[in-house]
Design a protein around this motif. Structure first.
Motif, PDB file in Angstrom:
ATOM      1  N   GLU A 115     -20.609  -3.894  34.294  1.00 25.51           N
ATOM      2  CA  GLU A 115     -20.838  -2.615  34.968  1.00 25.51           C
ATOM      3  C   GLU A 115     -20.209  -1.442  34.223  1.00 25.51           C
ATOM      4  O   GLU A 115     -20.708  -0.319  34.292  1.00 25.51           O
ATOM      5  N   ASP A 116     -19.115  -1.688  33.505  1.00 28.55           N
ATOM      6  CA  ASP A 116     -18.404  -0.606  32.819  1.00 28.55           C
ATOM      7  C   ASP A 116     -18.776  -0.488  31.343  1.00 28.55           C
ATOM      8  O   ASP A 116     -18.097   0.211  30.584  1.00 28.55           O
ATOM      9  N   LEU A 117     -19.858  -1.105  30.938  1.00 25.03           N
ATOM     10  CA  LEU A 117     -20.312  -0.963  29.557  1.00 25.03           C
ATOM     11  C   LEU A 117     -20.758   0.470  29.277  1.00 25.03           C
ATOM     12  O   LEU A 117     -21.142   1.196  30.193  1.00 25.03           O
ATOM     13  N   PRO A 118     -20.725   0.901  28.009  1.00 27.37           N
ATOM     14  CA  PRO A 118     -21.292   2.201  27.665  1.00 27.37           C
ATOM     15  C   PRO A 118     -22.755   2.304  28.133  1.00 27.37           C
ATOM     16  O   PRO A 118     -23.501   1.323  28.086  1.00 27.37           O
ATOM     17  N   ARG A 119     -23.147   3.484  28.608  1.00 28.67           N
ATOM     18  CA  ARG A 119     -24.467   3.800  29.150  1.00 28.67           C
ATOM     19  C   ARG A 119     -24.704   3.205  30.532  1.00 28.67           C
ATOM     20  O   ARG A 119     -25.841   3.110  30.986  1.00 28.67           O
ATOM     21  N   HIS A 138     -18.234  18.701  31.125  1.00 25.14           N
ATOM     22  CA  HIS A 138     -17.908  18.228  29.774  1.00 25.14           C
ATOM     23  C   HIS A 138     -18.522  16.868  29.468  1.00 25.14           C
ATOM     24  O   HIS A 138     -18.488  16.410  28.317  1.00 25.14           O
ATOM     25  N   LEU A 139     -19.060  16.183  30.469  1.00 27.60           N
ATOM     26  CA  LEU A 139     -19.590  14.835  30.262  1.00 27.60           C
ATOM     27  C   LEU A 139     -20.864  14.861  29.426  1.00 27.60           C
ATOM     28  O   LEU A 139     -21.546  15.886  29.323  1.00 27.60           O
ATOM     29  N   THR A 140     -21.190  13.724  28.842  1.00 27.10           N
ATOM     30  CA  THR A 140     -22.455  13.581  28.124  1.00 27.10           C
ATOM     31  C   THR A 140     -23.161  12.326  28.628  1.00 27.10           C
ATOM     32  O   THR A 140     -22.511  11.333  28.980  1.00 27.10           O
ATOM     33  N   PHE A 141     -24.475  12.379  28.666  1.00 27.63           N
ATOM     34  CA  PHE A 141     -25.293  11.242  29.081  1.00 27.63           C
ATOM     35  C   PHE A 141     -26.315  10.976  27.986  1.00 27.63           C
ATOM     36  O   PHE A 141     -26.955  11.897  27.485  1.00 27.63           O
ATOM     37  N   ASP A 142     -26.432   9.718  27.613  1.00 31.57           N
ATOM     38  CA  ASP A 142     -27.285   9.338  26.495  1.00 31.57           C
ATOM     39  C   ASP A 142     -28.744   9.292  26.957  1.00 31.57           C
ATOM     40  O   ASP A 142     -29.199   8.297  27.517  1.00 31.57           O
ATOM     41  N   LEU A 143     -29.464  10.374  26.720  1.00 34.41           N
ATOM     42  CA  LEU A 143     -30.866  10.434  27.108  1.00 34.41           C
ATOM     43  C   LEU A 143     -31.786  10.080  25.942  1.00 34.41           C
ATOM     44  O   LEU A 143     -32.971  10.399  25.945  1.00 34.41           O
ATOM     45  N   GLY A 286     -23.389  -1.046  23.869  1.00 41.38           N
ATOM     46  CA  GLY A 286     -23.676  -0.600  25.231  1.00 41.38           C
ATOM     47  C   GLY A 286     -24.646  -1.522  25.942  1.00 41.38           C
ATOM     48  O   GLY A 286     -24.922  -2.645  25.482  1.00 41.38           O
ATOM     49  N   VAL A 287     -25.178  -1.061  27.056  1.00 41.66           N
ATOM     50  CA  VAL A 287     -26.112  -1.869  27.846  1.00 41.66           C
ATOM     51  C   VAL A 287     -27.356  -2.187  27.015  1.00 41.66           C
ATOM     52  O   VAL A 287     -27.949  -1.300  26.402  1.00 41.66           O
ATOM     53  N   PRO A 317     -35.647  -5.022  30.499  1.00 44.04           N
ATOM     54  CA  PRO A 317     -35.323  -4.480  29.173  1.00 44.04           C
ATOM     55  C   PRO A 317     -34.875  -3.021  29.250  1.00 44.04           C
ATOM     56  O   PRO A 317     -35.490  -2.130  28.651  1.00 44.04           O
ATOM     57  N   VAL A 318     -33.796  -2.751  30.002  1.00 42.78           N
ATOM     58  CA  VAL A 318     -33.293  -1.380  30.123  1.00 42.78           C
ATOM     59  C   VAL A 318     -32.001  -1.239  29.320  1.00 42.78           C
ATOM     60  O   VAL A 318     -31.220  -2.190  29.207  1.00 42.78           O
ATOM     61  N   THR A 319     -31.782  -0.057  28.774  1.00 44.05           N
ATOM     62  CA  THR A 319     -30.588   0.162  27.956  1.00 44.05           C
ATOM     63  C   THR A 319     -29.712   1.284  28.512  1.00 44.05           C
ATOM     64  O   THR A 319     -28.813   1.777  27.829  1.00 44.05           O
TER      65      THR A 319
END
Length: 467
Positions: A115-119, A138-143, A286-287, A317-319
């Motif tokens: 659950e705490d993996l990157p992404r 300040h957060l970033t989300f990997d889109l 990450g995921v 197959p979600v990342t």
């Protein structure tokens, strides 16, 4: 203040806080004076930082709150943090009653490996980020990821999914944070799975929410036909307890299950009766995928339908993952807290002593910090009124605190010593005007300030110009 009057401190400035303030200010026996304390320089809590930017009509409730704030017996102390700038012992020196309306600001965890993996993100943080909350800007989300899973089927999960899939040109007409809009313009998201652990009849989203989401012009909606069908227990429950909203949701979902994809640029896959059991991947990459178990429903002794896992599994197959399975409150210094429920320990809004289970004189709570994260904004009004009535009842019975002084000038001087940069309601009106002016220039309802420093500097600058 007259001899038949009390002064109440409200901690928080969201819907519950303002509904309570509005009701208290209507009272004459006793007459109530209200001081509202807010961690941020800006008021309105969930309305400003939780309601999706493309739902502007819902935000019109702030006009009602602003009318409350204009009352001569109301004061606002923004940019003042309970537990840092002021403590419970400080408030007891100045107030007959202290009402906590701090909401539920953190997410509930899934409790699964990975659950705490990157992404893997809390939806709470994503919502606060795209709404321009200074604590999350300040957060970033990997889109950059093409396939995403949103866990949960409440309105928050639907909001997150809609923001991820919606045409950024449409979002550009809203008050979404500029940095979020820029990131969404560059997004590579093409497919979003919306995952519910129970069936269509138990989904928490409302019919208007799911109708809006599945009507986006740029997406194909896919629902596995077998998951759209109601199981025997759900059919029986709906027959015995007809509910037009539930029936409309189920009908829509079943219609979508028989609709063929048209090759649109993005896809929404609605899934039911599935639960994540593990996120696969590692800290470096990450995921990489999500393991799901298929569920079946069973009836509890109380008659409610609950999910339980079967022996059927699959891998998605979600990342990237956003968990939206509920909010919980955060403990406050010196205030009894029920850790398992994520709320202040209380009986119908009266804060309880954990050792005696008796009410603590003068301490109250309302909203999500009182009853948990449930309902919509309007649900908080009757809840706030109920707690406010307890304050009035206890005032008449002599069951409130006995402050050293309630002199407004003494209180303001104390706050100024602890936080020289506190923000008054008049200061907020300056910020509000500036945001609306900035928005008007771009054809938007407002362009928000997204950092505390930026807000304080804007207020100083305007005051210097005016003075």
């Amino acid at each position: 203040m007259s001899t038949n009057s009390i002064r109440v401190a409200i901690i928080g400035s969201g819907p519950s806080a303002f509904y309570a303030a509005g009701h208290l200010l209507l009272q004459s026996d006793p007459e109530v004076w209200v001081d509202m304390y807010e961690h941020l320089p800006t008021p309105f809590g969930l309305v400003r930082y939780g309601v999706a930017p493309d739902h502007q009509k819902i935000k019109n409730v702030t006009k009602v709150f602003s009318k409350t704030a204009s009352h001569p017996r109301f004061r606002f102390f923004g940019n003042v943090t309970y537990g840092k700038d002021i403590m419970l012992a400080d408030l007891k020196r100045f107030y007959h009653a202290i009402l906590f309306a701090t909401g539920a600001s953190v997410d509930r965890k899934m409790g699964i490996p990975g659950e705490d993996l990157p992404r893997s993100y809390p939806a709470t943080e994503f919502v606060a980020w795209y709404n321009g909350h200074p604590d999350y800007a300040h957060l970033t989300f990997d889109l950059e990821q093409e396939r995403i899973a949103v866990v949960g089927v409440g309105n928050v999960a639907v909001d997150v999914t809609r923001i991820l899939l919606k045409d950024p040109d449409e979002l550009a007409k809203t008050d979404i944070a500029d940095y979020a809009l820029e990131a969404l313009r560059k997004s590579k998201v093409r497919e979003v799975y919306l995952l519910g652990r129970r069936g269509p009849a138990q989904a928490k989203f409302t019919y208007p929410e799911i109708r809006e989401l599945t009507s986006l012009p740029n997406i194909d909606v896919i629902v596995p036909p077998e998951e759209a069908e109601l199981d025997p227990l759900s059919r029986k429950e709906l027959e015995e307890n007809p509910d037009k909203d539930v029936e409309a949701k189920v009908e829509l979902i079943q219609e979508l299950a028989h609709k063929q994809p048209e090759g649109k640029p993005r896809r929404l896959i609605l899934r039911f009766l599935v639960s994540p059991t593990e996120l696969l991947g590692d800290e470096e990459t990450g995921v990489q995928s999500m393991k799901l178990v298929h569920n079946e429903l069973y009836a509890t002794e109380a008659g409610t339908l609950r999910p339980r896992p079967t022996d059927r599994y699959e891998e998605l197959p979600v990342t990237e993952v956003y968990r939206a399975i509920g909010y919980r409150g955060v403990p406050l210094p010196d205030v009894p807290f029920h850790e398992r429920w994520g709320v202040i320990l209380n009986a119908d809004g009266r804060v309880l002593d954990p050792e005696t289970n008796q009410p603590l004189y003068g301490l109250y709570c309302t909203g999500w910090i009182k009853r948990g994260a449930q309902g919509v904004i309007g649900t908080n009004k009757p809840d706030a009124v109920a707690t406010s009535e307890h304050i009035i009842e206890d005032a008449r019975a002599g069951r409130l605190l006995a402050p050293e002084t309630t002199d407004p000038d003494v209180i303001e001087q104390f706050v100024r010593e602890r936080q020289p940069d506190f923000v008054s309601w008049e200061d907020w009106l300056i910020l509000d005007r500036l945001e609306v002016e900035r928005g008007k220039a771009q054809g938007r309802p407002r362009v928000k300030f997204t950092s505390v420093e930026e807000m304080l500097e804007a207020i100083r600058r305007e005051k210097m110009t005016a003075g």
